[in-house]
Write an enzyme that holds these catalytic residues in place. Structure first.
Site, PDB file in Angstrom:
ATOM      1  N   ARG A 976     -19.133  44.160  -9.424  1.00 33.27           N
ATOM      2  CA  ARG A 976     -17.719  43.943  -9.740  1.00 33.27           C
ATOM      3  C   ARG A 976     -17.263  44.994 -10.747  1.00 33.27           C
ATOM      4  O   ARG A 976     -17.967  45.299 -11.711  1.00 33.27           O
ATOM      5  CB  ARG A 976     -17.519  42.537 -10.295  1.00 33.27           C
ATOM      6  CG  ARG A 976     -16.060  42.168 -10.544  1.00 33.27           C
ATOM      7  CD  ARG A 976     -15.961  40.753 -11.091  1.00 33.27           C
ATOM      8  NE  ARG A 976     -16.391  39.773 -10.118  1.00 33.27           N
ATOM      9  CZ  ARG A 976     -16.889  38.568 -10.445  1.00 33.27           C
ATOM     10  NH1 ARG A 976     -17.029  38.233 -11.721  1.00 33.27           N
ATOM     11  NH2 ARG A 976     -17.248  37.739  -9.511  1.00 33.27           N
ATOM     12  N   ARG A1045     -13.834  38.659 -19.797  1.00 32.78           N
ATOM     13  CA  ARG A1045     -13.839  39.250 -18.462  1.00 32.78           C
ATOM     14  C   ARG A1045     -12.632  40.158 -18.254  1.00 32.78           C
ATOM     15  O   ARG A1045     -11.825  40.372 -19.155  1.00 32.78           O
ATOM     16  CB  ARG A1045     -13.834  38.122 -17.415  1.00 32.78           C
ATOM     17  CG  ARG A1045     -15.034  37.176 -17.477  1.00 32.78           C
ATOM     18  CD  ARG A1045     -16.254  37.760 -16.820  1.00 32.78           C
ATOM     19  NE  ARG A1045     -17.350  36.798 -16.732  1.00 32.78           N
ATOM     20  CZ  ARG A1045     -17.591  36.014 -15.679  1.00 32.78           C
ATOM     21  NH1 ARG A1045     -16.768  36.015 -14.648  1.00 32.78           N
ATOM     22  NH2 ARG A1045     -18.646  35.217 -15.665  1.00 32.78           N
ATOM     23  N   LYS A1110     -18.181  32.397 -20.129  1.00 29.99           N
ATOM     24  CA  LYS A1110     -17.177  33.428 -19.853  1.00 29.99           C
ATOM     25  C   LYS A1110     -15.861  33.086 -20.554  1.00 29.99           C
ATOM     26  O   LYS A1110     -15.558  31.926 -20.825  1.00 29.99           O
ATOM     27  CB  LYS A1110     -16.963  33.539 -18.347  1.00 29.99           C
ATOM     28  CG  LYS A1110     -16.530  32.253 -17.678  1.00 29.99           C
ATOM     29  CD  LYS A1110     -16.587  32.400 -16.162  1.00 29.99           C
ATOM     30  CE  LYS A1110     -16.332  31.062 -15.474  1.00 29.99           C
ATOM     31  NZ  LYS A1110     -16.526  31.152 -14.021  1.00 29.99           N
ATOM     32  N   LYS A1112     -11.734  34.089 -20.289  1.00 25.68           N
ATOM     33  CA  LYS A1112     -10.753  34.750 -19.427  1.00 25.68           C
ATOM     34  C   LYS A1112      -9.388  34.791 -20.100  1.00 25.68           C
ATOM     35  O   LYS A1112      -8.956  33.800 -20.690  1.00 25.68           O
ATOM     36  CB  LYS A1112     -10.653  34.031 -18.083  1.00 25.68           C
ATOM     37  CG  LYS A1112     -11.947  34.088 -17.276  1.00 25.68           C
ATOM     38  CD  LYS A1112     -11.809  33.403 -15.927  1.00 25.68           C
ATOM     39  CE  LYS A1112     -13.094  33.543 -15.115  1.00 25.68           C
ATOM     40  NZ  LYS A1112     -12.962  32.905 -13.782  1.00 25.68           N
ATOM     41  N   CYS A1331     -11.589  32.112  -2.016  1.00 29.36           N
ATOM     42  CA  CYS A1331     -12.673  32.873  -2.643  1.00 29.36           C
ATOM     43  C   CYS A1331     -13.591  33.430  -1.568  1.00 29.36           C
ATOM     44  O   CYS A1331     -13.433  33.149  -0.379  1.00 29.36           O
ATOM     45  CB  CYS A1331     -13.444  31.979  -3.605  1.00 29.36           C
ATOM     46  SG  CYS A1331     -14.397  30.687  -2.767  1.00 29.36           S
ATOM     47  N   CYS A1337     -21.964  34.459  -1.469  1.00 28.75           N
ATOM     48  CA  CYS A1337     -21.993  33.751  -2.744  1.00 28.75           C
ATOM     49  C   CYS A1337     -23.123  32.733  -2.781  1.00 28.75           C
ATOM     50  O   CYS A1337     -23.213  31.857  -1.916  1.00 28.75           O
ATOM     51  CB  CYS A1337     -20.653  33.057  -2.991  1.00 28.75           C
ATOM     52  SG  CYS A1337     -20.613  32.142  -4.544  1.00 28.75           S
ATOM     53  N   CYS A1376     -16.834  26.303  -3.546  1.00 29.84           N
ATOM     54  CA  CYS A1376     -17.597  25.461  -4.465  1.00 29.84           C
ATOM     55  C   CYS A1376     -16.666  25.016  -5.581  1.00 29.84           C
ATOM     56  O   CYS A1376     -15.549  25.533  -5.710  1.00 29.84           O
ATOM     57  CB  CYS A1376     -18.816  26.216  -5.010  1.00 29.84           C
ATOM     58  SG  CYS A1376     -18.396  27.426  -6.295  1.00 29.84           S
ATOM     59  N   CYS A1380     -13.014  29.770  -8.114  1.00 29.73           N
ATOM     60  CA  CYS A1380     -12.592  31.161  -8.305  1.00 29.73           C
ATOM     61  C   CYS A1380     -11.194  31.431  -7.744  1.00 29.73           C
ATOM     62  O   CYS A1380     -10.501  32.321  -8.222  1.00 29.73           O
ATOM     63  CB  CYS A1380     -13.598  32.110  -7.656  1.00 29.73           C
ATOM     64  SG  CYS A1380     -15.208  32.132  -8.480  1.00 29.73           S
TER      65      CYS A1380
END
Length: 1480
Positions: A976, A1045, A1110, A1112, A1331, A1337, A1376, A1380
Site C-alpha cells: 500500500r 495512516r 491504527k 486515522k 472492500c 484479504c 469482514c 474497510c
C-alpha cells in the site's frame, strides 16, 4: 401440470435410471442443469453426464452401461450424432439402455437407428411421450435390451395438460418384478390377452375418437381367422417373442397409467375400402370409407399385426411417413406394409401407395382432409402425390435458422481477437458461415480445408501480381503499388497501407479490367490484405471430433491459427466424462513438432498474457495452437465462478500458462516462456527432453529452480525435519502422559487456547504436543491414548480451514464403517456464537463443527474422557467463560489436577511485544528477504512489515485445494502506498501502471484511504516494487501498522484554491508523523546502518512501541462529506471564510468502523464534536490527541484499542478536559456548516482558476483492463498527455484534475475512445462501495468487491421497476467486520459473516452523519432480494419529498436510529411488523 414433452421424458428418465447422459447443443446449454432442478425434487438422483452435441455419444454407452442399472440417453435427432451412434448402438442391443431421441416433425434421421435396436417406439403426442418413456424404461429392464424412444418436441395433443404419475408410483412400478414371458404366453393362448396384448376384448382397445365406432371382434369385417392364423405360423419366432415382451410391458404400463399403449391405434370405419397408415404427426380426420392407423411400435412390426387391421374389402392403402428425405428408394413403413400385403392372395391384394408428411405446422386438419379425399377419389394412375405440407428437411432448416450461437462466456476470446486484428481477422469457422454449407461449416476439419483454399487463392493472387508487374503495358502507378505490395505482402504493419493503395489503383484503371489477367487478379482482391486466419475449437459450437482438425493442421505446416477453448471447470476435472478430453495435453503433443507455435492462456488469470500469446501466434509463420481456458458449466455461470475455477486450475498447475515460440531459437533465445508459477510433471518432462531446462539453469538459475521445483518443497523439507525432532523428543519423554492437542481455527482464537493448554500441560508434567488438525492423519490420532480437540466454527457450521481435511477423513472412515479409534480417549471444546444464528430454524448451526466432531469421534470408536463443552461468545467473557469450567475437568481426568504449578505461566507474546522487540521496525525482515528457502514471513516480522506498507496474503480461492494437495498456500504480498489526500502526478501514475504489470497481478486498486494497493507481489519482487515507488517520490511507510495512516482530504472538484490549502494541511500532517526510524531505508532502499549503531533511532511521537492501534485522520470540506469524516479517529471539518479561504476546523474525535462479530464489546462509532480551532491550533490538536491515545489506549486488548474505546472508557467530557488541559487552551464552540452528501460529484467541473476536472466512475476502484472497459490502458494513455494531477477519492473513484482548457478536447477524445466518459449508471451503483475481500484479504469471511456488482445488478432491477433508477441509495459491502468500506454508515450495507452470508444493516445517514442498525443477523442473496423488493417499493410509494432511503426506513419503523456507538446493538433485528420478513 403443464409440461413440455422434453420435461416429462427427462423426469421419467431421472426416476427410472441409474445414469442419465444428455447430448445437447450450445443454445440449449442450460438444459442439462435443469436436470438438477428436476432431481432435487425427487428421491432418486442418478449420475448425470452431459456431453456436447457434436461429441460421439456412442463412446459413452460402453462406459456407463451397467448390467443392473438403466442407462438413459437424451439426445436430439442430429444427423452427425446419429451416424456416430449407429455402430456403437448395434453392439449394445442387449444392454439396459433407453435412447430418448427428440425430433421436430421429421423422422428422417431418427429412423436410421431402427436397424440398430430391437425395439423402437414412437410418441406423436405429449401424453404418449410420458407413457412411452415409462414403457420404454420398463421394457428395457424387463427384456434386458436396448430400446429407442422417439418423441416429438411439440406433440399434437388433444389435451392441454399431461397426466404425470407421482414419483413413488413410478419407482414402485420400475422395481416390481415383471411376469415371465412364459406366463404371458399362457395368458395369450387362453385368450386372456388379445392379439395386441390387452384383455378388453377388442383388437386395439381404443375407441374411435372421431366416429365413436369400436373395432371389436364382433363388428370387425377383416381377414378371415383361418387365413390370419396361417400368417401367424409363418412369422419369425424371434419377432413373435419380442412382440410378447412388448405386450407384457405394455400391459403392466397400462395397469399403472390407466391408458392403453398399443403398438398400432386405429380410427374410422371397420368396413373401409381405404386404409391410411401414419408414422408421424398427422391430424385424425373422419372420412367416409377410410380407416386411419397410427404406428407407435416402429420396430418390430409383424405382418400379422398389420394385416389384422385391414378390413375384408380393403382396396387401397396409403402410407404416410413424416420424412423430409430418405436415401433409399423405398421408405421403411412402406416396405413393412408391402411385405405384409404380399402374404395375401394376389387377387385380394390392395394397391399400396406412399407419400411423405411435411412438418405439422405447415398443414391443418382441413388440409389433411382435402389431401386424403383427393387420394380416395383419384383414379389409380393419378395417385402419385406430392408430400402433404412443406418439407421439414433438417438440413434446409439448419441453413435457414440453426446458426449455433457462441456461448456468452466464450465470446470473450472472440472479442479479444476482434480487438487485436480488426479487419485482418477471419475466423474461418464462424457460425454465420452456416448460411452456405450448413452446420458442418463450424467444424475445425471443414474449416481447415476452407483455410487451405484461402491460402492457395492468395498464392494465386501473388503469382498473378508478379506476372502483371512484368508486363510492359502496365501503367506506372499500378506497377508501383503492385511492386510495393509484393515487397510487404507478408508484413503485418505495412501490408494494410499497400493493400489500400492497390485497391485505389484498381478503381482507377477502368477499361484495363477487361484484361484477363487483371480481371483474375481483381476477382482475388479480397486476399490483398494479410489476413489473420483463425479456427476455433469449442465443445459448445465447433467440436473437433477426435481432434482431427488439429492433427491435420499440425502436419500441414500452413500459416493458420487454431484457438481451442477448454470449458471444463477445475472442480470437475476428475469427472470421467471430462478426464478423457485432456485438452491441456494438446500443447505437449504440438510442442513435439518443432515448427508449431503453442500457448496456454486463461483470460481470467492473465489478460496481458492472452494478448501477448495471440499476437505472437499471429506473427508466427506456421501453425499456431492457442489453448484457452474458460471454465463454465452453463450460461448462468457467473464471471466470479469462472474466475475462481480459473485461479484454481492455474495456481495448482493443472492449467499452466506458457508460450512456446520456435521462431525465437533462430535468435538464440529460449523458445519456452512460463507465465505462471506452477507447472505439471508432464510439461516438465518435455522441457527436460528438449534440454531447455539446462539452458535456463545456465542463464538464470533462480528461474530454473522455480520452474523445476514445486512451490513449497523446501518448506515441506523443513517440516519433515521438524517432525523428526518432535518424534525424538517424544521418545525421550516416554514416562510422561502423552497428550496431543489439535485445533482448527480461522481467527486464531482456538489456536491460542490450544497453545496455552499445551504450555499448561507441560507445566503439569504432561508430554504435550500441539498442532493444527489438518497436519495429522487419522492413523496418527489412532495411535494416541489421549487427544484434545479445540475448534471454532466457520460458515454454516463447517470446520475452519485448517480442520476440513481431517474432518473429511473422518467422514470417509465412517462411510467405510471403520472403527480406528477403539483405544482413543478424547475431549472436545467448541467455540461459537449463539447470537450468530438468531432464527430458531438456524439454531443447530451454533457450534455445529464441534458437536459434529464429537459425534464422529464417538462413532469411530473413541471414548470421551471429558464431556463436550461449548464456549459462547455471548457469555460475559466470551468463550473463555465455558473454557474456564472445562479445563479443570481435563486436568482432573488426566490425574494432574493436584499438581502445584511452581513456575508462573509465561506471558503470551503479543503484537506489543513484537513491536518493542523489532528494534524500531527492523525485526528480521532483511534476513528473511535474503532467505531463498522460505516464502512466508514469520508472525513477528509480519506485524512489523505492516508498518512498511506490506501485508502477507494468500490466494483464498485456491487455499483449500492447495491444502488438499499438501502444499503451502500461494503466498503473495499486498503493498500500500502512502499518498496524502490521494493526489499523484501523471508521471507517478505511469510508474504505478508499470509496477502493476511487472511486479503485481496486472491490476492496482484505488482504496477507501485515497491511495493505491498492489496485490500479488511475490517475495522476490518486494524490494524492487518498493524501490520503484520511492523513485516516484512516494513511499509505503506507515501506510499500514499502528501509526497515523494515510490522511484523507475531500476532492473538491470546483474549489481549487481551497483544495490546495486543505491538501497542504494534510500533507504537512502526513510528513510530520512519519516514523523517524531509518529501518525503512535500510531494508528497502539499501541504505546502510551506521556502524556499531553509533546513531540510535529515536521516535519523539510514537516511542519504541508506537501506537496501540491504527490512527486515522480525515479532512472534509462541506457540503461534501466524501471522506466520511465522522468515521475517523480524528476528523476535521473545514470552515471556510467569506473569501473562500480555509479559516479553521471543527474537530471530531473517536470515530471508527471496526467491530467483531458476536463481541458486543466492539462496535462502530461516530466521532464526537470537541469544538473548533484555528489552522495553526489544529496541528497541536493532532499532536495532543495522538499522544494521549499513545499513552492511554488499551494495549492489552487490540479489539478495544482504538481511540473510540478510550473515549468511551473514560467518558467524553473527561477526555475533552484532559485534552484541553494538555493543550493549555479550550476549544471554541463548533462553527456552523452543512453536509448534503457523501458520494462523489461525477462528470466535468471547472475550477475557480479556469482549469477543468473530470470525475469518473471506477467500480470499487479496481484499475484493470476488462472486456467492457480498458481502464488501465486508457488511464495510461491519459497519463502520457495529462498536464494536471490525478485525485483519488475515498469512494474509490478517480478525478482527472487541473486540466488546462487547451487539453480538454484531447482528454475528452481519450475518454470517449475508452468509454470512460460513460456515467449512465444507476444512482445505486454510483453510490456503492466495496472492500477487496476475497481472494487476497486474509481477514475476509465473504465476497465483497467481486460480488457487490452482481448483487447491484439484481437490486437495480428492483429499483427500475419502481422508478428509482436515478435515485442515490448508499450501499456498501465489506467482506469482514473490520469495515474497510465503512459499511456502518451505509443506508443499506452488508458485512460478511461466512461465504454467501452477510449481516444486513439499514438506516445510515445519506451524508455519513448517522450509524446504521443491524436489521438481519444473517442473510443470503435470496433473503436480501426478498427483503429489499417490498422495502424499495414501499419507499418509492410513500417517501416524502427529498427523503433519503436511510431516513425513510427510520421514519417508517423498519429499524431504530442509532444514537451512539455503544447503543448500536440495541433494537437490532427490525421493529414490529418488519421484524420478520418471509422469504419468497
Amino acid at each position: 401440470m403443464t409440461s413440455s414433452a422434453r420435461t416429462v421424458v427427462s423426469r421419467i428418465a431421472i426416476q427410472c435410471s441409474g445414469t442419465v447422459v444428455s447430448c445437447h447443443h450450445a443454445q440449449e446449454i442450460q438444459f442439462p442443469y435443469k436436470y438438477g432442478d428436476l432431481s432435487r425434487r425427487m428421491s432418486n438422483e442418478p449420475d448425470f453426464r452431459f456431453i456436447p452435441k457434436a461429441d460421439d455419444p456412442g463412446s459413452y454407452l460402453a462406459r456407463f452401461s451397467k448390467p443392473d442399472k438403466l442407462l438413459s440417453v437424451m439426445m436430439p435427432a442430429d444427423a452427425g450424432s446419429i451416424i456416430r451412434l449407429l455402430p456403437e448402438l448395434s453392439k449394445h442391443s442387449n444392454s439396459l439402455i433407453v435412447l430418448h431421441v427428440e425430433v421436430d416433425g421429421d423422422l428422417s434421421e431418427a429412423l436410421v437407428l431402427r436397424s440398430a435396436a430391437l425395439y423402437v417406439i414412437y410418441s406423436a403426442r405429449n401424453q404418449d411421450a410420458h407413457d412411452n418413456s415409462l414403457l420404454a424404461s420398463k421394457l428395457a429392464l424387463q427384456e434386458k435390451k436396448a430400446v429407442i424412444h422417439i418423441y416429438e418436441r411439440e406433440g399434437i395433443d388433444d389435451v392441454n395438460e399431461i397426466d404425470e404419475l407421482p414419483e413413488e408410483e413410478v419407482r414402485h412400478f420400475m422395481s416390481s418384478e415383471p411376469a415371465s414371458l412364459a406366463e404371458a404366453h399362457i395368458q395369450k393362448s387362453t385368450g386372456s390377452i388379445n392379439a395386441n396384448g390387452y384383455t378388453n376384448g377388442t383388437s386395439n382397445g381404443v375407441r374411435d375418437r372421431v366416429s365413436g365406432i369400436v373395432n371389436s371382434k364382433q363388428n370387425r369385417k377383416s381377414i378371415e381367422c383361418d387365413e390370419f392364423s396361417s400368417f401367424l405360423e409363418e412369422e419369425n419366432p424371434a419377432n413373435s417373442l419380442l412382440h410378447m415382451g412388448y405386450d407384457l410391458a405394455s400391459s403392466t404400463t397400462t395397469t399403472l397409467t390407466k391408458r392403453l399403449s398399443p403398438p398400432l391405434t386405429s380410427w374410422g370405419h371397420s368396413d373401409a375400402h381405404t386404409v391410411i397408415f401414419v408414422l408421424g404427426q398427422c391430424p385424425i380426420v373422419n372420412i367416409e370409407g377410410a380407416k386411419l392407423i397410427r404406428i407407435s411400435l416402429v420396430n418390430p412390426i409383424n405382418p400379422s399385426t398389420i394385416l389384422q387391421f385391414l378390413p375384408q374389402d380393403v382396396r387401397h392403402i396409403l402410407v404416410l411417413e413424416q420424412l423430409s428425405h430418405w436415401n433409399l428408394q423405398w421408405t421403411p413403413l412402406y416396405l413393412d406394409v408391402m411385405g405384409a400385403v404380399q402374404l395375401l392372395e394376389e387377387a385380394r391384394r390392395p394397391t399400396v401407395h406412399s407419400t411423405l408428411l411435411g412438418h405439422q405446422s405447415s398443414y391443418s386438419p382441413s388440409d389433411t382432409r382435402r389431401f386424403l379425399e383427393h387420394f380416395m377419389s383419384s383414379s389409380k394412375q393419378d395417385r402419385s402425390f406430392a408430400r402433404l405440407g412443406k418439407s421439414s428437411n433438417a438440413l434446409e432448416r439448419s441453413l435457414e435458422n440453426e446458426v449455433p450461437p457462441i456461448p456468452p462466456h466464450e465470446s470473450s476470446y472472440m472479442k479479444i481477437l476482434t480487438h487485436l486484428f480488426e479487419r485482418r481477422l477471419e475466423i474461418i469457422n464462424f457460425p454465420e458461415l452456416h448460411c452456405s454449407p450448413g452446420s458442418i461449416a463450424s467444424s475445425p476439419e471443414f474449416a481447415l480445408g476452407r483455410a487451405r483454399r484461402r491460402l492457395e487463392e492468395r498464392a494465386e493472387l501473388t503469382r498473378l501480381v508478379k506476372e502483371i508487374v512484368q508486363e510492359k503495358n502496365v501503367s506506372t502507378d499500378l506497377h508501383a503499388v503492385l511492386s510495393k505490395w509484393l515487397l510487404v505482402k507478408d508484413d503485418i504493419s505495412q501490408c494494410e497501407r499497400a493493400c489500400l493503395d492497390v485497391l485505389k489503383a484498381l478503381e482507377n484503371i477502368g477499361s484495363l479490367l477487361s484484361s484477363p489477367i487483371i480481371s483474375s487478379m481483381f476477382s482475388l482482391r479480397s486476399h490483398l490484405r494479410f489476413k489473420s486466419y483463425w479456427i476455433i475449437g469449442s465443445d459448445a459450437w465447433s467440436y473437433d471430433l477426435g481432434s482431427s482438425g488439429l492433427h491435420h493442421l499440425i502436419s500441414s505446416g500452413l500459416n493458420i491459427n487454431i484457438l481451442i477453448v477448454d470449458s471444463v471447470p477445475y472442480s470437475s476435472r476428475n469427472n470421467p466424462m471430462n478426464a478423457t478430453k485432456r485438452k491441456r495435453d494438446i500443447g505437449l503433443y504440438a510442442m513435439n513438432h518443432a515448427d508449431v507455435y503453442v500457448a496456454s492462456v486463461a483470460v481470467f488469470s492473465s489478460y496481458t498474457q492472452v494478448l501477448q500469446a495471440l499476437v505472437e501466434a499471429d506473427k508466427f509463420n506456421g501453425p499456431s495452437i492457442v489453448l484457452a481456458y474458460l471454465p463454465y458449466k452453463s450460461e448462468d455461470t457467473t464471471a466470479l465462478e469462472v474466475l475462481k475455477e480459473t485461479k484454481l486450475a492455474v495456481d495448482s498447475g493443472h492449467w499452466p500458462l506458457y508460450r512456446w515460440n520456435p521462431s525465437t531459437e533462430h535468435a538464440s533465445k529460449e523458445p519456452f516462456s512460463l507465465d505462471s508459477d506452477s507447472v505439471k510433471q508432464e510439461l516438465r518432462d518435455f522441457l527436460d527432453r528438449q534440454n531447455h531446462l539446462s539452458q535456463l539453469t545456465r542463464s538464470e538459475a533462480q528461474f530454473a529452480a522455480e520452474l523445476v521445483g514445486s512451490l513449497g518443497e523446501s518448506i515441506q523439507e523443513v517440516r519433515r525435519q521438524r517432525a523428526k525432532q518432535v518424534y525424538h523428543d517424544l521418545l525421550k519423554n516416554m514416562s510422561a502422559v502423552p497428550l496431543l492437542i489439535l485445533y482448527a481455527s480461522d481467527g486464531g482464537g482456538a489456536e491460542k487456547k490450544a497453545k496455552r493448554l499445551d504450555t499448561r500441560g507441560k507445566a503439569r508434567g504432561l508430554d504435550t504436543m500441539v498442532s493444527a488438525m489438518d497436519v495429522v492423519s487419522i492413523e496418527d490420532v489412532a495411535e494416541r491414548d489421549y487427544v484434545v480437540f479445540i475448534t471454532s466454527v466457520a460458515g454454516q457450521g463447517e470446520s475452519p480451514q485448517n480442520g476440513r481435511k481431517f474432518v473429511k477423513a473422518l467422514n470417509s472412515a465412517i462411510a467405510k464403517k471403520e472403527r480406528p479409534f477403539s483405544h482413543l480417549k478424547y475431549a472436545v471444546f467448541g467455540m461459537g456464537d449463539s447470537h450468530y444464528w438468531p432464527r430458531p430454524e438456524d439454531a443447530h448451526y451454533y457450534n455445529k463443527a464441534s458437536k459434529d466432531l464429537d459425534a464422529r469421534l464417538e462413532h469411530l470408536g473413541g471414548e470421551r474422557f471429558v464431556e463436550l463443552r461449548l464456549g459462547d461468545d455471548q457469555d460475559e467473557d466470551g468463550s473463555e467463560t465455558g473454557y474456564k469450567l472445562w479445563e479443570p475437568l481435563l486436568w482432573k481426568a488426566l490425574g494432574v489436577d493436584t499438581i502445584e504449578v511452581q513456575e508462573a505461566e509465561p506471558e503470551p507474546i503479543t503484537i506489543e511485544h513484537m513491536k518493542m522487540a523489532s528494534n524500531y521496525l527492523r525485526g528480521t525482515i532483511s534476513e528473511w528477504l535474503e532467505d531463498k528457502n522460505t516464502i512466508a514471513i514469520s508472525p513477528s516480522d509480519l506485524q512489523v512489515a505492516k508498518f512498511h506498507g506490506v501485508y502477507q496474503q494468500d490466494d483464498r480461492d485456491i487455499r483449500d485445494d492447495r491444502q488438499a494437495q499438501g502444499i503451502d498456500p500461494a503466498y503473495a504480498f499486498m503493498i500500500r502506498v502512502r499518498m496524502p489526500a490521494g493526489v499523484c502526478t501523471p508521471t507517478q501514475w505511469l510508474v504505478f501502471d508499470r509496477i502493476a504489470d511487472e511486479y503485481g497481478n496486472g491490476t492496482f486498486k484505488v482504496t477507501t484511504r485515497q491511495t493505491f494497493q498492489f496485490h500479488g507481489v511475490i517475495k522476490r519482487h518486494l524490494k524492487s516494487t518498493i524501490q520503484a515507488i520511492n523513485k516516484s517520490l512516494l513511499d509505503t511507510l506507515v501506510a499500514c501498522g499502528d501509526a497515523i495512516r494515510n490522511i484523507l482530504c475531500s476532492a473538491i472538484p470546483s474549489k481549487s484554491k481551497l483544495h490546495s490549502q486543505v491538501y497542504e494541511f494534510a500533507k504537512v500532517l502526513s510528513d510530520k508523523y512519519l516514523p523517524n526510524t531509518t529501518a525503512y531505508h535500510e531494508i528497502w532502499l539499501d541504505k546502510k546502518m551506521v556502524a556499531g549503531q553509533a546513531v540510535q533511532d529515536f521516535e519523539p511521537f510514537y516511542g519504541k512501541d508506537y501506537l496501540p492501534r491504527k490512527f486515522k485522520i480525515a479532512i472534509a470540506v462541506p457540503p461534501t462529506n466524501d471522506v466520511d469524516v465522522y468515521a475517523h479517529d480524528l476528523g476535521f471539518v473545514a470552515i471556510v471564510n467569506v473569501d473562500g479561504n480555509l479559516d479553521g476546523f471543527n474537530v471530531y474525535a473517536g470515530g471508527g468502523m471496526g467491530m467483531t462479530h458476536g463481541n458486543k464489546k466492539t462496535y462502530p462509532r461516530l466521532g464526537s464534536i470537541l469544538g473548533s480551532c484555528s489552522i495553526e491550533q489544529a496541528h497541536v490538536v493532532v499532536d495532543t490527541i495522538m499522544l494521549f491515545q499513545r499513552d492511554n489506549g488499551s494495549r492489552a486488548d487490540r479489539k478495544n484499542a482504538r481511540l473510540m474505546y478510550t473515549i468511551d472508557r473514560i467518558g467524553l467530557e473527561k477526555f475533552k478536559a484532559e485534552i484541553e488541559n494538555m493543550l493549555g487552551w479550550s476549544f471554541l464552540p463548533a462553527r456552523p456548516y452543512a453536509f448534503d452528501r457523501n458520494i462523489d460529484d461525477y462528470g466535468w467541473s471547472q475550477n475557480e482558476n479556469g482549469k477543468h476536472n473530470f470525475m469518473m466512475f471506477i467500480e470499487n476502484g479496481r484499475i484493470q483492463d476488462t472486456l467492457d472497459h480498458d481502464f488501465k490502458t486508457a488511464l495510461r494513455e491519459i497519463a502520457k498527455v495529462h498536464q494536471g494531477t490525478f485525485r483519488l477519492t475515498a469512494n474509490q473513484h478517480l478525478m482527472l484534475a487541473d486540466i488546462p482548457s487547451e487539453e480538454v478536447a484531447g482528454i475528452k477524445t481519450l475518454l470517449e475512445k475508452y468509454k470512460l466518459d460513460e456515467l449512465n449508471y444507476s444512482g445505486l451503483r454510483l453510490s456503492s462501495s466495496a472492500c477487496v475481500s476475497f481472494p487476497t484479504c486474509g481477514l475476509a469471511m465473504a465476497e465483497s468487491e467481486r460480488y457487490l456488482p452482481i448483487l447491484i445488478n439484481k437490486v437495480e432491477a428492483i429499483c427500475e421497476e419502481n422508478g428509482l433508477r436515478n435515485d442515490s441509495i448508499v450501499m456498501r459491502m465489506s467482506g469482514c467486520p473490520n469495515g474497510c468500506s465503512r459499511p456502518y454508515l451505509g443506508e443499506v450495507a452488508f458485512v460478511g459473516k461466512a461465504p454467501g452470508t452477510y449481516l444486513m444493516l439499514l438506516g445510515g445517514g445519506y451524508y455519513g452523519q448517522r450509524l446504521n442498525k443491524i436489521f438481519r443477523e444473517t442473510v443470503t442473496e435470496r433473503e436480501i432480494l426478498s427483503i429489499l423488493r417490498p422495502m424499495i417499493k414501499h419507499y418509492a410509494l410513500e417517501r416524502q419529498v427529498g427523503e433519503h432511503f436511510g431516513d425513510f426506513v427510520l421514519r417508517t419503523g423498519y429499524v431504530l436510529p442509532t444514537t451512539e456507538g455503544k447503543a448500536w446493538y440495541e433494537g437490532t433485528g427490525g421493529l414490529g411488523k418488519y421484524r420478520e420478513i418471509s422469504v419468497a
